[in-house]
Design a protein around this motif. Structure first.
Motif, PDB file in Angstrom:
ATOM      1  N   HIS A  32      -4.488   7.651  -1.551  1.00 51.64           N
ATOM      2  CA  HIS A  32      -3.784   6.808  -0.598  1.00 51.64           C
ATOM      3  C   HIS A  32      -4.736   5.768   0.011  1.00 51.64           C
ATOM      4  O   HIS A  32      -5.862   6.091   0.379  1.00 51.64           O
ATOM      5  CB  HIS A  32      -3.197   7.646   0.537  1.00 51.64           C
ATOM      6  CG  HIS A  32      -2.350   8.797   0.074  1.00 51.64           C
ATOM      7  ND1 HIS A  32      -1.046   8.640  -0.348  1.00 51.64           N
ATOM      8  CD2 HIS A  32      -2.632  10.117  -0.059  1.00 51.64           C
ATOM      9  CE1 HIS A  32      -0.562   9.817  -0.695  1.00 51.64           C
ATOM     10  NE2 HIS A  32      -1.498  10.723  -0.532  1.00 51.64           N
ATOM     11  N   LEU A  34      -4.795   2.947   3.149  1.00 52.02           N
ATOM     12  CA  LEU A  34      -4.127   2.456   4.354  1.00 52.02           C
ATOM     13  C   LEU A  34      -4.610   1.033   4.618  1.00 52.02           C
ATOM     14  O   LEU A  34      -5.790   0.814   4.876  1.00 52.02           O
ATOM     15  CB  LEU A  34      -4.444   3.354   5.561  1.00 52.02           C
ATOM     16  CG  LEU A  34      -4.184   4.849   5.379  1.00 52.02           C
ATOM     17  CD1 LEU A  34      -4.515   5.607   6.662  1.00 52.02           C
ATOM     18  CD2 LEU A  34      -2.742   5.105   4.961  1.00 52.02           C
ATOM     19  N   GLU A  36      -3.777  -2.997   6.401  1.00 50.99           N
ATOM     20  CA  GLU A  36      -3.132  -3.704   7.498  1.00 50.99           C
ATOM     21  C   GLU A  36      -3.029  -5.169   7.109  1.00 50.99           C
ATOM     22  O   GLU A  36      -4.047  -5.811   6.831  1.00 50.99           O
ATOM     23  CB  GLU A  36      -3.974  -3.537   8.772  1.00 50.99           C
ATOM     24  CG  GLU A  36      -3.263  -3.877  10.048  1.00 50.99           C
ATOM     25  CD  GLU A  36      -4.117  -3.546  11.256  1.00 50.99           C
ATOM     26  OE1 GLU A  36      -3.629  -2.809  12.137  1.00 50.99           O
ATOM     27  OE2 GLU A  36      -5.274  -4.016  11.325  1.00 50.99           O
ATOM     28  N   TRP A 191       1.055   4.370  10.211  1.00 56.66           N
ATOM     29  CA  TRP A 191       1.138   4.599   8.772  1.00 56.66           C
ATOM     30  C   TRP A 191       1.836   5.927   8.485  1.00 56.66           C
ATOM     31  O   TRP A 191       1.835   6.833   9.329  1.00 56.66           O
ATOM     32  CB  TRP A 191      -0.251   4.646   8.142  1.00 56.66           C
ATOM     33  CG  TRP A 191      -0.963   3.346   8.070  1.00 56.66           C
ATOM     34  CD1 TRP A 191      -0.942   2.435   7.054  1.00 56.66           C
ATOM     35  CD2 TRP A 191      -1.846   2.786   9.056  1.00 56.66           C
ATOM     36  NE1 TRP A 191      -1.747   1.364   7.338  1.00 56.66           N
ATOM     37  CE2 TRP A 191      -2.320   1.545   8.555  1.00 56.66           C
ATOM     38  CE3 TRP A 191      -2.288   3.223  10.307  1.00 56.66           C
ATOM     39  CZ2 TRP A 191      -3.204   0.743   9.265  1.00 56.66           C
ATOM     40  CZ3 TRP A 191      -3.161   2.421  11.020  1.00 56.66           C
ATOM     41  CH2 TRP A 191      -3.615   1.192  10.505  1.00 56.66           C
ATOM     42  N   VAL A 193       1.887   8.860   5.239  1.00 54.87           N
ATOM     43  CA  VAL A 193       1.272   9.276   3.976  1.00 54.87           C
ATOM     44  C   VAL A 193       2.147  10.363   3.366  1.00 54.87           C
ATOM     45  O   VAL A 193       2.435  11.374   4.008  1.00 54.87           O
ATOM     46  CB  VAL A 193      -0.155   9.804   4.191  1.00 54.87           C
ATOM     47  CG1 VAL A 193      -0.748  10.311   2.879  1.00 54.87           C
ATOM     48  CG2 VAL A 193      -1.045   8.721   4.793  1.00 54.87           C
ATOM     49  N   GLY A 205       5.091   1.026   6.844  1.00 54.50           N
ATOM     50  CA  GLY A 205       5.045   1.623   8.173  1.00 54.50           C
ATOM     51  C   GLY A 205       5.519   0.663   9.243  1.00 54.50           C
ATOM     52  O   GLY A 205       6.389  -0.176   9.012  1.00 54.50           O
ATOM     53  N   ASP A 225       1.539  -2.166   8.875  1.00 54.06           N
ATOM     54  CA  ASP A 225       0.787  -1.007   8.397  1.00 54.06           C
ATOM     55  C   ASP A 225       1.415  -0.546   7.091  1.00 54.06           C
ATOM     56  O   ASP A 225       2.588  -0.132   7.062  1.00 54.06           O
ATOM     57  CB  ASP A 225       0.819   0.117   9.431  1.00 54.06           C
ATOM     58  CG  ASP A 225       0.142  -0.279  10.732  1.00 54.06           C
ATOM     59  OD1 ASP A 225      -0.802  -1.080  10.676  1.00 54.06           O
ATOM     60  OD2 ASP A 225       0.570   0.203  11.801  1.00 54.06           O
ATOM     61  N   THR A 227       0.927   1.723   3.448  1.00 50.58           N
ATOM     62  CA  THR A 227       0.227   2.742   2.673  1.00 50.58           C
ATOM     63  C   THR A 227       0.495   2.497   1.196  1.00 50.58           C
ATOM     64  O   THR A 227       1.653   2.434   0.778  1.00 50.58           O
ATOM     65  CB  THR A 227       0.695   4.156   3.051  1.00 50.58           C
ATOM     66  OG1 THR A 227       0.557   4.337   4.459  1.00 50.58           O
ATOM     67  CG2 THR A 227      -0.132   5.209   2.324  1.00 50.58           C
ATOM     68  N   THR A 229      -0.103   4.069  -2.470  1.00 50.08           N
ATOM     69  CA  THR A 229      -0.440   5.341  -3.112  1.00 50.08           C
ATOM     70  C   THR A 229      -0.475   5.163  -4.625  1.00 50.08           C
ATOM     71  O   THR A 229       0.435   4.572  -5.210  1.00 50.08           O
ATOM     72  CB  THR A 229       0.593   6.422  -2.738  1.00 50.08           C
ATOM     73  OG1 THR A 229       0.645   6.549  -1.313  1.00 50.08           O
ATOM     74  CG2 THR A 229       0.218   7.760  -3.343  1.00 50.08           C
TER      75      THR A 229
END
Length: 263
Positions: A32, A34, A36, A191, A193, A205, A225, A227, A229
């Motif tokens: 993952h 994260l 911005e 966020w 996950v 997010g 935000d 994520t 993956t």
């Protein structure tokens, strides 16, 4: 302690599918990231376009459009391994997107696959999302779906092994990549996950307001935000990083959205 007010409720049959999906997804080699992203320009263009033309463009549709374009630039992200160890790289980016619709009088998120999103306009994607949101209440399961969900869990969960065994079948059923918009159910940043059965998944997010230097001047900007993956069995770190960089460029530049300034 007393139990006054407590109650027992049956687990909805549909929920079994979610439980099976999450359990099998947790076995994948997911990584993952994260990130911005500054979405000030994109949100300004969406708002200005609606004020000037009356036409609405969904933010989720914009994210789906940018994701599909970024994958088009990095096609090996849109791939799955099969049971023989071969890698299937798909030309079409079929995006499984979470849309909010009405089920039994409540607004909840349900999956919908947007086919060949990399060959679609942002308006076409937006229109399909709106159509999915306004579709009839899909509460009734088919006879075969009901029977399948009543099978023992160890048998049901084999369905979620399709991407690892038969990628083409998985594509026809559930698409090649996924976007889930958790942020549409709340306010503020943050966020999420989550495991996934996809090679690439975006979890959208919240959006928060923060200061940022723009052309040497401090201004308040809106940041998404996000994520990202990946299935590390298919995608290595360097290609993943290049893909995320391209995705960020497209989103922050408001790619595909009407520009009222005519630039």
């Amino acid at each position: 302690m007393g139990t006054r007010g407590d109650r027992l409720e049956p687990l909805p049959l549909r929920r079994r599918g979610t439980v099976d999906y999450m359990r099998m997804a947790g076995r994948r080699s997911t990584v993952h990231g994260l990130v911005e992203l500054d979405v000030t320009e994109a949100r300004d263009r969406i708002e200005t376009n609606e004020e000037e033309t009356g036409e609405q463009i969904s933010f989720t549709g914009f994210i789906v459009f940018c994701l599909a374009q970024a994958i088009d630039d990095h096609p090996h992200i849109n791939a799955y391994r099969d049971w023989r160890g071969r890698v299937h790289v798909f030309a079409d980016v079929d995006v499984n997107v979470l849309v909010e619709t009405t089920i039994q009088g409540s607004r909840i998120g349900v999956p919908h696959v947007i086919r060949a999103a990399n060959r679609r306009s942002i308006h076409s994607i937006h229109d399909e999302i709106r159509t999915a949101q306004e579709s009839p209440d899909p509460t009734e399961l088919s006879r075969w779906s009901t029977l399948a969900l009543r099978l023992p869990g160890v048998i049901r969960r084999h369905v979620w092994r399709l991407p690892q065994l038969f990628p083409r079948r998985w594509k026809s059923m559930a698409g090649t990549v996924s976007v889930t918009s958790v942020g549409m159910f709340g306010n503020g940043g943050g966020w999420a996950v989550t495991p996934t059965n996809y090679t690439v998944q975006l979890t959208v997010g919240g959006i928060s307001r923060k200061p940022r230097l723009v052309d040497g001047e401090l201004s308040t900007r809106e940041f998404l935000d996000l994520t990202v993956t990946f299935d590390h069995d298919v995608v290595d770190g360097a290609p993943a990083a290049r893909f995320v960089q391209r995705l960020g460029e497209l989103i922050e530049s408001a790619h595909g959205l009407p520009n009222p300034k005519g630039e």
